[in-house]
Design a protein around this motif. Structure first.
Motif, short mmCIF file in Angstrom:
data_model
loop_
_atom_site.label_atom_id
_atom_site.label_comp_id
_atom_site.label_asym_id
_atom_site.label_seq_id
_atom_site.Cartn_x
_atom_site.Cartn_y
_atom_site.Cartn_z
N SER A 22 2.31 -27.79 56.46
CA SER A 22 2.95 -26.85 55.54
C SER A 22 3.94 -27.61 54.66
O SER A 22 4.25 -28.78 54.90
CB SER A 22 3.68 -25.75 56.33
N ASP A 23 4.43 -26.91 53.63
CA ASP A 23 5.38 -27.54 52.72
C ASP A 23 6.69 -27.88 53.43
O ASP A 23 7.38 -28.84 53.07
CB ASP A 23 5.66 -26.61 51.54
N LYS A 24 7.04 -27.10 54.43
CA LYS A 24 8.27 -27.36 55.17
C LYS A 24 8.22 -28.71 55.88
O LYS A 24 9.22 -29.43 55.93
CB LYS A 24 8.51 -26.23 56.18
N THR A 25 7.06 -29.05 56.40
CA THR A 25 6.92 -30.35 57.07
C THR A 25 7.13 -31.49 56.08
O THR A 25 7.81 -32.48 56.39
CB THR A 25 5.52 -30.47 57.70
N LEU A 26 6.55 -31.36 54.90
CA LEU A 26 6.71 -32.39 53.88
C LEU A 26 8.17 -32.52 53.46
O LEU A 26 8.67 -33.63 53.24
CB LEU A 26 5.84 -32.07 52.67
N GLN A 27 8.88 -31.41 53.38
CA GLN A 27 10.30 -31.45 53.04
C GLN A 27 11.10 -32.17 54.13
O GLN A 27 12.01 -32.95 53.84
CB GLN A 27 10.83 -30.03 52.84
N THR A 44 2.02 -24.78 62.49
CA THR A 44 2.75 -24.79 61.22
C THR A 44 2.99 -26.21 60.70
O THR A 44 3.76 -26.39 59.76
CB THR A 44 4.10 -24.07 61.37
N HIS A 92 10.52 -35.91 53.79
CA HIS A 92 11.32 -36.46 52.69
C HIS A 92 12.79 -36.59 53.09
O HIS A 92 13.45 -37.57 52.74
CB HIS A 92 11.18 -35.59 51.45
N ARG A 129 -1.90 -38.89 51.46
CA ARG A 129 -0.64 -38.35 50.97
C ARG A 129 -0.03 -37.37 51.97
O ARG A 129 0.88 -36.62 51.62
CB ARG A 129 -0.86 -37.63 49.63
N THR A 130 -0.54 -37.36 53.17
CA THR A 130 -0.02 -36.46 54.20
C THR A 130 1.30 -37.01 54.74
O THR A 130 1.62 -38.20 54.57
CB THR A 130 -1.03 -36.31 55.35
N PRO A 131 2.10 -36.16 55.38
CA PRO A 131 3.38 -36.63 55.95
C PRO A 131 3.23 -37.86 56.84
O PRO A 131 4.07 -38.77 56.80
CB PRO A 131 3.88 -35.41 56.73
#
Length: 333
Positions: free
Chosen positions: A149-154, A146, A157, A75-77
């Motif tokens: 992180s959640d920013k990478t996933l955003q 970094t 998307h 489930r990683t980017p």
């Protein structure tokens, strides 16, 4: 007379063949579809090869999509983008199969537009997903601290939304009216796409290819710099630097070489080809382009140890982990 979506190459006794147009009725070339007169080969061998290519593509990528979907650890980017690529290639393979079926079973303008739009959207999503993977690999090295992180996933998307939104828009253009069904003189080598539409697609490909080339060049520089720093710290510059650099450069060369060799001939022919040219040129450049979707799962998925582990567990259930299991960054793939 109904028309569909294949290379147009007609004879006096036959009708135009769907999907790609290269010949006119007045030229009296060999027909690529069934005609009133008995034909030695009622089905065009090129269409058979495209259908076979689509079948292999669909099967390969269906496995990748299923593995990523049903494996919670993937489930990683990185795997989200690989799943996007596999989904796009799966749809492209299904589109090639459906095009073959509709070409020789059902012939209508509506189905022709839907089929060509489906293929345009699928292949555009595939190429755009390759660009998204390249961007992700670059940032995984450039911002290694970094990256997870959640920013990478955003960001991932957001790239997926842009990728599939643009692909869907380009696929809908022929259906919404940008086609040559009512103006045969404006047709390109890919019917019913107009020449201006096909030039837009080809130009977009060259822009993506140049951007990927630039990013991979920067990735190569970062990999070489990291390998050099590690080598100096370990006092084994001559050996470790050479091995790490060679591995990184060879991987990038395989990725770019495969992508360029597959799509460049067709993209160039889209710009210089005319609808009056023999259809064999269109087929001969299009078929290698489909091979890119066949090779993508091998390069981006089946070489990955985590996907290999999931496949072993799915197929035989006898895989036993013998070491640490961690999610790798894109730079390690």
């Amino acid at each position: 007379m109904n028309e569909s979506l294949v290379v147009n190459d007609s004879s006096a006794a036959g009708e135009p063949v769907p999907w790609m147009e290269a010949e006119s009725l007045e030229q009296h070339n060999g027909s690529l579809e069934l005609s009133a007169a008995p034909l030695e080969f009622p089905v065009n061998p090129w269409d058979i090869m495209l259908c076979m290519s689509g079948t292999v593509i669909a099967c390969e990528n269906a496995i990748v999509v299923a593995i990523i979907f049903y494996t919670p650890t993937l489930r990683t980017p990185m795997f989200v983008l690989i799943g996007s690529l596999a989904t796009a290639d799966l749809l492209a393979g299904m589109g090639l199969i459906l095009n073959f079926v509709f070409q020789y079973v059902i012939s209508s303008e509506t189905i022709s537009l839907i089929t060509v739009g489906f293929l345009v959207a699928s292949f555009t999503a595939s190429i755009s997903s390759l660009l998204a993977i390249t961007v992700d690999r670059y940032f995984s090295l450039y911002n290694a601290l970094t990256y997870f992180s959640d920013k990478t996933l955003q960001c991932v998307h957001l790239m997926l939304i842009v990728t599939w939104g643009v692909s869907l828009l380009l696929g809908l253009l022929p259906v919404l009216g940008w086609n040559c069904l009512h103006e045969p003189a404006s047709c390109s080598i890919v019917r019913p796409l107009t020449r201006s539409n096909l030039m837009l697609l080809a130009t977009s490909f060259f822009a993506i290819f140049v951007l990927m080339l630039t990013l991979y060049f920067k990735i190569c520089k970062i990999v070489c710099r990291h390998a050099h720093q590690i080598a100096l710290q370990q006092h084994f510059f001559a050996t470790s630097h050479y091995v790490a650099t060679k591995k990184g450069v060879s991987t990038l060369a395989i990725i770019l070489g495969t992508f360029g060799a597959s799509w460049l001939p067709f993209a160039i022919y889209c710009l210089v080809g005319e609808r009056e040219y023999p259809s064999v040129y269109t087929y001969a450049t299009l078929l290698p382009a489909t091979y890119n979707s066949m090779i993508n799962p091998i390069i981006y998925a089946y070489r990955n140890s985590e996907i290999q582990r999931s496949i072993y567990m799915l197929l035989c259930g006898c895989f036993q982990a013998n070491g640490s299991y961690r999610s790798r960054s894109p730079s390690e793939v």
